[in-house]
Design a protein around this motif. Structure first.
Motif, PDB file in Angstrom:
ATOM      1  N   SER A 283       4.396  21.299  30.120  1.00  0.00           N
ATOM      2  CA  SER A 283       5.655  21.343  29.379  1.00  0.00           C
ATOM      3  C   SER A 283       5.367  21.957  28.026  1.00  0.00           C
ATOM      4  CB  SER A 283       6.264  19.950  29.201  1.00  0.00           C
ATOM      5  OG  SER A 283       5.593  19.221  28.192  1.00  0.00           O
TER       6      SER A 283
ATOM      7  N   ALA B 277       6.330  20.876  25.181  1.00  0.00           N
ATOM      8  CA  ALA B 277       6.002  19.817  24.231  1.00  0.00           C
ATOM      9  C   ALA B 277       4.528  19.426  24.337  1.00  0.00           C
ATOM     10  CB  ALA B 277       6.890  18.599  24.480  1.00  0.00           C
ATOM     11  N   ARG B 278       4.014  19.359  25.558  1.00  0.00           N
ATOM     12  CA  ARG B 278       2.608  19.013  25.751  1.00  0.00           C
ATOM     13  C   ARG B 278       1.710  20.134  25.237  1.00  0.00           C
ATOM     14  NH1 ARG B 278       3.173  16.270  31.850  1.00  0.00           N
ATOM     15  NH2 ARG B 278       4.288  14.392  31.085  1.00  0.00           N
TER      16      ARG B 278
ATOM     17  N   SER C 299       3.941  13.108  20.361  1.00  0.00           N
ATOM     18  CA  SER C 299       3.395  12.373  21.498  1.00  0.00           C
ATOM     19  C   SER C 299       4.506  11.764  22.355  1.00  0.00           C
ATOM     20  CB  SER C 299       2.451  11.285  21.004  1.00  0.00           C
ATOM     21  OG  SER C 299       1.938  10.532  22.072  1.00  0.00           O
TER      22      SER C 299
ATOM     23  N   ALA D  10       6.189  14.497  24.272  1.00  0.00           N
ATOM     24  CA  ALA D  10       5.362  15.108  25.311  1.00  0.00           C
ATOM     25  C   ALA D  10       5.083  14.160  26.481  1.00  0.00           C
ATOM     26  CB  ALA D  10       4.050  15.589  24.710  1.00  0.00           C
ATOM     27  N   TYR D  11       4.769  12.892  26.173  1.00  0.00           N
ATOM     28  CA  TYR D  11       4.314  11.969  27.224  1.00  0.00           C
ATOM     29  C   TYR D  11       5.073  10.637  27.242  1.00  0.00           C
ATOM     30  CZ  TYR D  11       0.438  15.191  27.922  1.00  0.00           C
ATOM     31  OH  TYR D  11      -0.317  16.308  28.199  1.00  0.00           O
TER      32      TYR D  11
ATOM     33  N   ALA E  89      -3.106  16.259  26.563  1.00  0.00           N
ATOM     34  CA  ALA E  89      -2.497  17.345  25.789  1.00  0.00           C
ATOM     35  C   ALA E  89      -3.484  18.494  25.583  1.00  0.00           C
ATOM     36  CB  ALA E  89      -2.001  16.820  24.447  1.00  0.00           C
TER      37      ALA E  89
END
Length: 327
Positions: free
Chosen positions: A40, A42-43, A149, A152-153, A165
């Motif tokens: 993704s 974001a990651r 964070s 992302a997760y 990441a």
């Protein structure tokens, strides 16, 4: 709006488009992201920030990016990169280009995933000498890292987030737009000159057998071998993992992609130039009980050495090493 050009497609810096970042080059298989760490944006952004943050090292002086420079195909320019407190490094920093295609990691192939590999430099005494649990505690005090964070997760910074990441980011280091690729996969027959074509013919010839170790789209078979670098080794290589004497002084065959930029060469950075590397193989290496039977004198003429060198330089992917996404 900022626009980046990568492999003929565009990345818009203010969108969440992910296709461009994970689109594999022509002739390459798709990049696989493991379940639980799917790609993704974001990651990727979190991984990039961590990769370049010295918070990962105990004395806050070095980051992943301190030893793996984008303009050098994510390798370093010195034989042994210094660690925290200027401690001497123990192995040459390898290129991370196309690292996501490797089946195992470290010079002896002892780690099965990138997520696990990330832990090694963090805890190594001569590298970051840190503890990922302590790093997570530091990150959890940083509002920016907490926000990234969670996005992302869906969890606050912890060892899971850090390792995932970084791995997510590194899997996008796909390099496959060299002049060799343009000639072979893109139909650009003028991409190589006559000397480079002769070098390519030599490289792929039955006489030299270079492709027995450096074959495939990534120019490596990922085998663990001894290439006759020395008669004696301080570094035990794969033996460190297996404790089997047959594995002593054996190391993973590296990719030759971007090899022009990744000097010095070998696990200790013993060779400063590609000419030295070619000469090593031309002589058949040094005697060692574990030396691969594939390492035999090549008996190249001076002209053939020049042709082979010219071909190896066509494996440089300038689009990759100048890609602004890494900066």
């Amino acid at each position: 709006m900022v626009v980046f050009i990568v492999y003929g497609f565009r990345i818009f810096s203010d969108t969440k488009s992910v296709d461009a970042l994970i689109k594999h080059p022509l002739g390459f298989p798709p990049m696989e992201f493991p379940t639980g760490n799917e790609f993704s944006r974001a990651r990727w952004e979190l991984g990039k920030k961590l990769f370049n943050d010295s918070i990962l090292s105990i004395d806050k002086t070095i980051s992943c990016g301190s030893c793996h420079y984008p303009h050098l195909a994510f390798s370093d320019s010195v034989a042994l990169s210094p660690g925290v407190f200027k401690r001497a490094g123990v192995r040459n920093a390898p290129s991370l280009a196309n690292i996501g295609y490797h089946p195992y990691f470290l010079r002896e192939g002892s780690v099965p995933t990138i997520e696990m590999q990330v832990l090694v430099p963090i805890q190594e005494h001569n590298e970051f000498n840190h503890n990922i649990v302590d790093i997570a505690r530091e990150l959890d005090k940083d509002s920016i890292y907490v926000k990234m964070s969670l996005e992302a997760y869906n969890r606050r910074p912890d060892p899971f987030v850090i390792s995932r990441a970084l791995a997510n980011y590194e899997r996008t280091f796909m390099s496959g737009n060299s002049r060799y690729d343009q000639y072979t996969f893109q139909g650009k027959k003028k991409a190589l000159n006559p000397t480079e074509k002769k070098g390519m013919k030599l490289f792929f010839s039955e006489r030299l057998k270079c492709v027995n170790c450096h074959g495939g789209f990534n120019f490596t078979n990922y085998a663990i071998e001894n290439n006759g670098l020395s008669e004696k080794y301080e570094d035990p290589g794969r033996f460190r993992l297996t404790l089997d004497s047959i594995d002593y002084a054996k190391f993973k065959v590296p990719s030759l992609r971007n090899v022009e930029l990744t000097a010095p060469y070998m696990h200790k950075g013993q060779f400063a130039t590609l000419e030295e590397v070619i000469e090593h193989y031309n002589k058949g290496g040094k005697n060692h009980p574990q030396k691969s039977e594939l390492i035999q004198p090549l008996n190249l003429t001076e002209k053939e050495k020049s042709e082979l060198l010219a071909f190896l330089k066509t494996l440089t992917d300038y689009d990759f090493v100048t890609n602004k996404n890494w900066r």
